[in-house]
Design an enzyme around this catalytic site. Structure first.
Site, PDB file in Angstrom:
ATOM      1  N   MET A   1      44.334  39.364  45.156  1.00  0.00           N
ATOM      2  CA  MET A   1      43.186  39.552  45.577  1.00  0.00           C
ATOM      3  C   MET A   1      42.521  38.981  44.852  1.00  0.00           C
ATOM      4  O   MET A   1      41.586  39.015  45.282  1.00  0.00           O
ATOM      5  CB  MET A   1      43.303  41.516  46.333  1.00  0.00           C
ATOM      6  CG  MET A   1      41.598  41.312  47.106  1.00  0.00           C
ATOM      7  SD  MET A   1      40.580  41.520  45.802  1.00  0.00           S
ATOM      8  CE  MET A   1      39.316  42.025  46.505  1.00  0.00           C
ATOM      9  N   PRO A   2      42.846  39.978  43.810  1.00  0.00           N
ATOM     10  CA  PRO A   2      41.366  39.906  42.534  1.00  0.00           C
ATOM     11  C   PRO A   2      40.837  38.076  43.197  1.00  0.00           C
ATOM     12  O   PRO A   2      41.552  37.252  42.461  1.00  0.00           O
ATOM     13  CB  PRO A   2      42.132  40.263  41.397  1.00  0.00           C
ATOM     14  CG  PRO A   2      43.464  40.698  41.327  1.00  0.00           C
ATOM     15  CD  PRO A   2      43.884  40.866  42.956  1.00  0.00           C
ATOM     16  N   VAL A   3      39.526  37.926  42.644  1.00  0.00           N
ATOM     17  CA  VAL A   3      39.313  36.975  42.527  1.00  0.00           C
ATOM     18  C   VAL A   3      37.905  36.564  41.360  1.00  0.00           C
ATOM     19  O   VAL A   3      37.298  37.168  40.996  1.00  0.00           O
ATOM     20  CB  VAL A   3      38.517  36.118  43.040  1.00  0.00           C
ATOM     21  CG1 VAL A   3      39.606  36.410  44.730  1.00  0.00           C
ATOM     22  CG2 VAL A   3      37.540  37.533  43.974  1.00  0.00           C
ATOM     23  N   GLU A  40      43.151  33.917  42.302  1.00  0.00           N
ATOM     24  CA  GLU A  40      42.044  33.148  43.426  1.00  0.00           C
ATOM     25  C   GLU A  40      40.682  33.276  41.712  1.00  0.00           C
ATOM     26  O   GLU A  40      40.176  33.483  41.016  1.00  0.00           O
ATOM     27  CB  GLU A  40      41.373  32.842  43.981  1.00  0.00           C
ATOM     28  CG  GLU A  40      42.111  32.934  44.781  1.00  0.00           C
ATOM     29  CD  GLU A  40      43.142  32.072  45.529  1.00  0.00           C
ATOM     30  OE1 GLU A  40      42.789  30.798  44.615  1.00  0.00           O
ATOM     31  OE2 GLU A  40      44.092  31.608  46.165  1.00  0.00           O
TER      32      GLU A  40
END
Length: 145
Positions: A1-3, A40
């Site tokens: 999830m980290p972007v 991402e």
């Protein structure tokens, strides 16, 4: 999830920007203990004519000042809430180090903003992350039983 979304002035080589993407991704995986397939990192290049510095377009300011003193890379990160502050502090420092190394920007000009996101406010494929997380935890529990 980290972007992570990194905004920089146009003019850096593609190879340089690829190194930034790689190194920021590796730092996120390491520091945040995040699986690489969930990370991402995007780089957006801004036209120096459309980036204001000192009330003027950056293209004009760079005629009298070096790029590293004009450009202000801005990183917007979205992380699921609940991570320890130590992770936040380390990722801020590490991303800043990476941008100094690859872009040559003065350290004091780099900005990193971490936006914490509640799992109910983050959708993945049309489903809230809170629901997906619950399903993943239940599936792991069944597999371990």
């Amino acid at each position: 999830m980290p972007v992570a979304h990194i905004n920089v002035l146009q003019g850096h080589s593609k190879e340089t920007l690829k190194k930034v993407i790689h190194d920021v991704s590796m730092a996120m995986a390491d520091i945040l203990s995040a699986p690489k397939d969930r990370l991402e990192v995007w780089v957006t290049e801004i036209d120096p004519d459309l980036w204001g510095v000192e009330g003027e377009p950056a293209s004009e300011v760079m005629k009298t000042k070096p790029r590293g003193q004009v450009e202000m890379p801005y990183v917007e990160m979205v992380l699921m809430e609940g991570r320890p502050l130590e992770q936040h502090h380390k990722i801020i420092t590490t991303i800043t180090d990476i941008l100094v190394q690859h872009l040559g920007t003065d350290r004091g000009r780099i900005r990193v903003h971490i936006a914490n996101c509640k799992p109910d406010n983050w959708g993945i494929g049309g489903t809230a992350a809170a629901i997906l997380r619950k399903a993943e935890i239940e599936a792991r529990a069944k597999a371990g039983a």
